[in-house]
Each structure stands twice: as C-alpha cells, then as structure tokens.
Design an enzyme around this catalytic site. Structure first.
Site, PDB file in Angstrom:
ATOM      1  N   ASP A  67      96.912 118.527 -10.187  1.00  0.00           N
ATOM      2  CA  ASP A  67      95.507 118.162 -10.007  1.00  0.00           C
ATOM      3  C   ASP A  67      95.155 118.031  -8.525  1.00  0.00           C
ATOM      4  OD1 ASP A  67      92.950 117.585 -10.943  1.00  0.00           O
ATOM      5  OD2 ASP A  67      93.668 116.112 -12.399  1.00  0.00           O
TER       6      ASP A  67
ATOM      7  N   ASP B  66      86.637 119.988 -16.634  1.00  0.00           N
ATOM      8  CA  ASP B  66      86.906 118.716 -17.317  1.00  0.00           C
ATOM      9  C   ASP B  66      85.986 118.530 -18.519  1.00  0.00           C
ATOM     10  OD1 ASP B  66      89.016 117.848 -15.801  1.00  0.00           O
ATOM     11  OD2 ASP B  66      87.819 116.594 -14.462  1.00  0.00           O
TER      12      ASP B  66
END
Length: 720
Positions: free
Chosen positions: A457, A523
């Site tokens: 990430d 997301d």
C-alpha cells in the site's frame, strides 16, 4: 560524414518510420497503420512529401519536428529538453554520433525490420551534452520510447524536463484522458484538441487517482470499435506528464515524461538522467489500442503464468481486530467457498492498533500475535491456500519507534514537517540507512514466514517531499528506491507476488507493473461504481491483473446496497476476490457465492487470456463488455441506471469471428430481468457477424440488474 538513414519497423499492422537526415535528431515520418515495404525510393519520396514549406514570417528553413523537439530548429511548441548550467547551454544542437538497429551499428541507407529496437546516441560538443534515445516496436505493435541526457562537462548541468513527443495526423482532433479521486478513479473526459497545449501534470509523488492514465487522440467520435486512435502512457510511479499539443503550423504531437521538481536532477560530470518509458499504441478503436497493451504485457517473461488465485482480503471483515479465533473461522469459510489466497491486512505489526501509530515498525506484534503468525499461516496452508500480508514500506507514523529514533528520515523541507495525511508521513527511502532498515525488517519477515503475496500500500500523496538537512526535493529518488525495494524483496523470496495498492487505485502504471502482479483499482468496491472504474482501468491493464472483489453490503465507501448477482457478475471479469465477513453470511448466500467462484474458475482461461471487447452504446445506463477467444465469448450486460424506454431494442454482441457459428445462452440473469422468449428456450445458434450486427432482442432490465451471456463456438466436427 553525417549519418543519413531511414529506419522502418513493422509489426502487427503498425508501421514506424524514423528519419535521420544529415545527422540530425531522429524525426518520426510515420507512426500508424503499416505502410508496407519501404525501399530507398520510398524514403526519398516520403521525406520530400512530408517536408514543411518555408512559411511567411517563419524560419527560413523547413521546420523539422524531432522525437525530442528542438527549439533551436524553429519549433515554437514545448521543447523536449529543458535545462541549463546556470542559464547556459540551454538550447543544445545535437548531432547523431551512433546509430544501432537491433543491436547492430548502422550508418546510412534504409534499414528495415519487423518488430525491433533502435538506439540513437547524439552529442553537442560545445554544450558538452549527450542525448540517448531508445525506440522499440514490439511484436504486438506497441511502440515505446525513452530519452536520457548525460553531462560530459566539468560543470554541473540541471535537467528541468525531458519529454518525448510523437506526431499525430491532423484528422485526429478529439482527446480522451482520465481524472478522478479516491474511490472514483479513471473517470473519462473528452474534449477537442485546440490550438495550444493540453498538459496533464501529476505532482502527487505517485501515479495518482486523478492521473491521465492513458491520453488518447483520435478522429472525432472515436469509440471502442471504430475511429483511428493514437494513445500514450507515461510509465512512471512518481510525478509525471502527459501532453498533447497543436501548433499554428498544423503539426500536433502527443507525448510525456517525468515531472521534475526544481533542482531535483543536477548531473555531475559523466552522470546520466534517464527518463521513463513512454508507451504508445495505435489502432482502430479503443479496444484495439487496449489490446496492444494487454498482448504486450501477457508476452513478458514475468507475466503471471499460473491461474490468478481467488483472493479473500480480511480488511472489511475484521479491520484492526486481529483475534485469532475470528480469523481462523474466516479461513474455514474461505476454503469452503473456494478461495485460493488468504490475505491478512493492516494491523499485524509493531504498535499498530489503529491508523495513528506503528507504521515503520515492521515486526510481528507480540501483543496481538504472541505465537507469531504461525497459527494463522499454518491453518491457511492446511486448507491449500496461499498466504498474503499487507505492508506499507514507504510510510511512517510519527508515533512509531522508527520516527522517534530517526526523525531525520522523514521527508521534509524548510525545517518543517509536511502536513499529515492519514496520520502519516513519508519515509525517505533515498537515505541509505532508512532504506536498509525497512528492507532488512521486511526481508526477515519473508524469510521467517511462508508468505506468497504482499499487498503493498501507499496511502498518501507526497507533500513537501524533500530530504531533511538539504531540503532538496526527493520524489525522483524515492520512486527509484521503491522500485529497488520491490525488486530486492522479490529476490529474498522467489515467486513472491506483489499487489500495487495506493489508497485504492493511485499507483496504476506500467512501470510499477514491471515488478508487481496485480493492481487494486479502487478502495470503492461498490459494484455500480466498479462497472466504470474497472472498464477504464482495463484500457491499459489486462483484466487478470485488476483486483476486483465481491464486497459486503452496505458498501464501505458509498453505503449503497446491491444484490449478490450484481456484485458477483461485476467482480468475475477481473482478478476475482472477496472483501466481506463471510462468517456472517447465511448458508444460501454462501452457496450462491461458491457457485460464482466455481463458475469463474471454470472460465478463468477465457476471462484472463481473452481479448476484451466493449460495446459502444448511445446511452450511459447500459454497459456491455466481454472477453472473446477462439472458443467463443462471455459477455456481461449490466444496467447501471434507470433506462428511458422499457426496452433496449436489439442488442449486439461484438468481437466474435464473423464467419463462425455460436450457440448463445444466458448463463445467469437477475430474477427481475425479463428475458425474451427465445432466450428462455434452448440456446440460439447464430454467426459472429449476425451477433455483431444486433439480431438479438434485448431483455427488459432496470437499475442494478445484470445478466451474463455465453457464446460457445460450434466446431465443424460437432455440427449436426
């Protein structure tokens, strides 16, 4: 004797002609549809045919547009190279000193090749600069090029910008590129190319949720199936540029490069700055443009050869609540429904109990995991699944042992910390000691545990991204360090796969994908939003590399509730996964979920290796796309908004072999979808040409409904 050569490359219906006249920088005489064989007489004719006239009130020599445009030649658009030595040597005049085609030196004449590579070394002895150009046409017809500049002088040379530019014919006057934000990436925007420059700068220190993604210039009204299109993509995960420019001489270009911050690249004697690859694709329609990117990526040696494993990520199931009993229950449920990879997300390390602390301390938390990760990994492996782990190596919380011990390792400038984002700062991996600490801690984790996959990430933009002490910008060095860290960690555990995630889809580019095996597109796992996000992400990235998950409802980012059919039918056309606490799902839901996973596995070869086709439909409420190969096709028909009329009329299914015959049947339809009578009986047998022409009566559908259609090719030996 100055070099005087023409390089002709041809592959997969694309032709490239590079002209090097009298030792000048190479100019692109043609990039587009294959022109066929080119001989010496053609070269002279093409050169004369394309020579610009000497215009009134212009320079008194024909204007020549090089691959790296030169202001000194009279080009009044953006120059390819900008830089100086304190204001001097800012307008170099390069001459070709070396020319290689497919690794072999050449000097004069016409040199032809199929797919091939060209290297051109150029020099300005007075300015003490060297320019290197690399050009490749791949077997898939994808063009890529990059430029590098070397300082030959004793005095430092500052590079401000280095771009490559490709000419595009004048009939291409409509632009398409993309913008977006967190949870709404890859949003298309169209506009005309007018006089001047359309320049998309990204200054986020990562590819960006609002990145141009792919800049397309085509004939007016171009769509997925038709219209000539020329497209570029700058393959760089830091600050970067895409641009299109039209000047008043009628010439127009598209190109790109890295966006350098002030003073970011200053070359000492003998040092070189090498810009990123700029990829370019030409075809009739956006699907053909996309296919060149997909085919090239699939031909790479490192492209995943194994079936893409169905993945369960535990983030929306447990968040930071890492109770072993709960996770073991998830392992059991995952195995029951057919999951093949189990991923433990954020919260397993250091003092990381929420998102305010612990980043940078890469050791297994003894408080949360007193026995280490062994009990969980053993359970995952016992069920025959791979194990994955979440990491964010480029970031740091100020509430961490690392930041307390080494605050000078945090990116900053002006004697101040940058504004926080997501309660975190950026760790300056260009500092050797900081890099070594993170590398060594993560390497130890990889050696200690049997980890197959890292979800990597990158959860904030780089603001005030400088080096403490000097204060100089450090995005360029940070980007290279991140690439190097990925490479070194993969060497620690051969076969390790990495997913590129960055606040969702903010690091999706072809350079990070040289060392990663999956991108997280967003997301937002709301299937309605993903219908568009995934649609356009695949304009560049093949579906098997685009993580697409079946999520729980209400959706985490939108609060919307959709039925399992819409959620599943959207996700199965990518790298399928689950983002859902399936321990809370009932037996009937689990059975339906398992059915979709089984179906996906059965058709995974086509879904992950076929050619993507998308239907141009005049109204935005309908989305029809599919994957086709020699065996047939699988199509998704999704209604993403309430339609105007009750029916859609006749529905084409594009992309199948025109002369072949196919048995067409609905393999899944939402309960409320009203199918025409013919769809409800035995499979319909029609030709690919008939299906593309639109002979099928469309079903009646309403908002958030979907059906999946299979067209299986009828082989000659099975025909009745």
């Amino acid at each position: 004797m100055p070099m005087d050569a023409l390089i002709a490359l041809r592959a997969a219906g694309v032709g490239l002609l590079l002209d090097i006249s009298a030792g000048q920088l190479p100019a692109v005489l043609h990039w587009g549809a294959d022109l066929g064989e080119v001989g010496p007489s053609d070269w002279e004719a093409l050169r004369r045919a394309q020579q610009m006239p000497v215009m009134n009130n212009g320079v008194d020599v024909p204007l020549r547009l090089a691959l790296v445009p030169e202001g000194r030649a009279g080009w009044m658009g953006r120059p390819g190279l900008s830089g100086s030595r304190g204001g001097r040597d800012w307008s170099p005049r390069f001459e070709v000193v070396e020319l290689e085609v497919d690794g072999q030196p050449v000097t004069v004449g016409v040199h032809t090749s199929g797919a091939g590579s060209v290297r051109v070394a150029c020099r300005d002895e007075g300015a003490e600069l060297e320019l290197e150009l690399l050009v490749e046409l791949t077997p898939q017809g994808l063009l890529r090029t990059r430029a590098g500049v070397r300082n030959l002088g004793a005095e430092a040379y500052q590079v401000d910008e280095l771009l490559v530019a490709l000419p595009v014919p004048g009939q291409a006057r409509e632009l398409l590129d993309f913008t977006g934000r967190w949870t709404k990436e890859r949003q298309p925007q169209r506009l005309p190319l007018v006089m001047g420059e359309h320049r998309r700068e990204n200054r986020r220190g990562r590819t960006g949720a609002d990145a141009a993604h792919q800049l397309c210039l085509g004939t007016r009204g171009f769509g997925h199936a038709g219209g000539a299109v020329w497209a570029v993509h700058t393959a760089w995960s830091g600050n970067h540029v895409h641009y299109a420019e039209r000047v008043n001489t009628g010439q127009q270009v598209i190109g790109g490069g890295e966006l350098l911050l002030p003073g970011e690249v200053i070359l000492g004697q003998g040092e070189q700055y090498l810009g990123p690859w700029v990829y370019a694709s030409h075809g009739e329609g956006l699907d053909n443009v996309a296919a060149r990117f997909h085919d090239w990526m699939r031909a790479r040696p490192q492209h995943p050869a194994s079936a893409r494993p169905v993945t369960l990520n535990v983030w929306e199931a447990v968040y930071f609540d890492h109770r072993l009993d709960k996770l073991l229950e998830l392992v059991d449920r995952a195995a029951e429904v057919g999951v093949e990879r189990f991923v433990l997300d954020d919260g397993w390390f250091g003092g990381r109990r929420d998102d305010t602390a612990g980043l940078g301390d890469w050791w297994v938390s003894p408080q949360m995991w007193p026995d280490g990760l062994d009990p969980l990994i053993s359970a995952v492996k016992a069920k025959g699944m791979q194990f994955g782990l979440w990491v964010e190596p480029e970031m740091v919380n100020m509430d961490s042992d690392l930041a307390r011990a080494h605050p000078e390792w945090v990116m900053q400038t002006g004697g101040r910390l940058p504004v926080e984002s997501r309660h975190q700062q950026v760790l300056n991996l260009a500092i050797p000691q900081a890099y070594a600490q993170v590398r060594d801690q993560l390497s130890e984790i990889l050696r200690r545990y049997e980890i197959d996959y890292l979800k990597w990430d990158h959860n904030r933009d780089l603001v005030d991204a400088g080096s403490a002490g000097s204060g100089r910008p450090a995005v360029h060095a940070q980007t290279l360090a991140a690439y190097r860290l990925m490479d070194e960690l993969r060497a620690v555990r051969p076969g390790l796969e990495i997913e590129s995630c960055a606040s969702g889809g903010a690091r999706v580019d072809l350079e990070v994908l040289q060392r990663t095996d999956r991108v997280w597109a967003s997301d937002c796992i709301d299937a309605l939003e993903r219908q568009q996000i995934d649609w356009w992400t695949k304009q560049l990235i093949p579906p098997e590399l685009v993580g697409s998950h079946i999520a729980s409802v209400p959706f985490h980012t939108t609060g919307r509730i959709l039925g399992l059919p819409m959620r599943a039918a959207t996700a199965v056309f990518g790298h399928l996964g689950i983002e859902w606490d399936i321990t809370q799902a009932g037996p009937e839901e689990l059975a339906v979920l398992k059915g979709w996973i089984d179906w996906h596995k059965q058709h995974r070869a086509l879904l992950h290796r076929g050619r993507m086709v998308r239907l141009d439909w005049p109204d935005d409420e309908l989305r029809v796309h599919g994957m086709v190969d020699d065996s047939g096709g699988i199509f998704s028909v999704a209604m993403v908004a309430m339609p105007g009329p009750m029916g859609l009329g006749l529905l084409p299914l594009p992309g199948l072999e025109p002369q072949a015959r196919y048995r067409v049947q609905v393999v899944f339809a939402d309960q409320i979808v009203q199918l025409p009578q013919a769809w409800q009986a035995a499979p319909i047998e029609l030709s690919g040409a008939q299906l593309a022409a639109g002979v099928l009566r469309a079903p009646v559908m309403f908002t958030d409904q979907v059906l999946v259609v299979e067209a299986r090719r009828v082989r000659a030996d099975t025909e009745s």
